[in-house]
Design an enzyme around this catalytic site. Sequence first.
Site: not given
Ligand code: TA6
Length: 277
Positions: A196, A83, A253, A153
């Site tokens: 989550d 990303r 996601e 995501h």
């Molecule tokens: O997919 C859910 C998650 O893993 C959460 O636990 C969370 O904090 C989030 O994604 C966002 O992650 P990031 O690394 O983009 O801040």
Amino acid sequence: MVEFKKFENGFEYVEVSNSSARVRIALQGAHVFHFARINEEPILWLSDTSDFETGKAIRGGVPICWPSFGMNNPELPQHGFARVCMWRVENYREIDKKTTQIIFTLKDTQESRELWNYSFLLELKVTISETLVMELITTNLDDKPFIITQAFHTYFQISDISNVAIGGLSDKPYLDALTDKHHVQKGDITFSGEFDCVFQEVESEILLIDKNCTIRIKNEGSSSVVVWNPWIEKCKRMSGMRDDAYKEFVCIESANAFEDFKILEPKEFHTLKATIC
Ligand code: TA6
């Protein structure tokens, strides 16, 4: 029409528009950060405080988590490195007046091999019409097998978190990532706190049911789906979003995460596909 554009700070993106819809995709991360049908509101949520900054993931849209979802591979940064890498536009074509396709690629570099010592080709094929289709194709170009976990995501724009329900996950087993406990979902999901969860064995369509519209998400090459909303306290701690932004989005996601990991032998490939309509 495909236009190569830049923000004032030089951050590069591609804008694709046709008679059905418009998308914007950053070269960093091949990150789709805007998708709206013509004369309609955006389907993807994008934080209004998100910086478009080199080396920092955009908050909103569709971050690509690869080659590791979350901390599935604890040796890699959270959600992997794809990303924040610079991808390349390989090809684009107008399939018809209503449909455009664009392909981005990412290959291993010395920097990526320092983090994850494999040779790979990663392709993102985005097909834009009234429906948004994203295909993420991983090919193992190494002479040894590798394991990936991954996800689109996707941050969906919603009217308000109190208005939405998520259907299609009833009776599915899930891991609650907040408590590390396993459960089985009963009925539609609604939100009244931080959420989550990683749903497994998902083959069916997922419905995001809002006040005035329903979005359908169909995944292929995937049997895991993560549903996330940070709620009040975590939202305040999150980078790149306002304190009350949790009301405006939910993440659904499309994943290969946890037990749904993929092992790719040399020359093998795997496609994760998400269709949003
Ligand atoms: O997919 C859910 C998650 O893993 C959460 O636990 C969370 O904090 C989030 O994604 C966002 O992650 P990031 O690394 O983009 O801040």
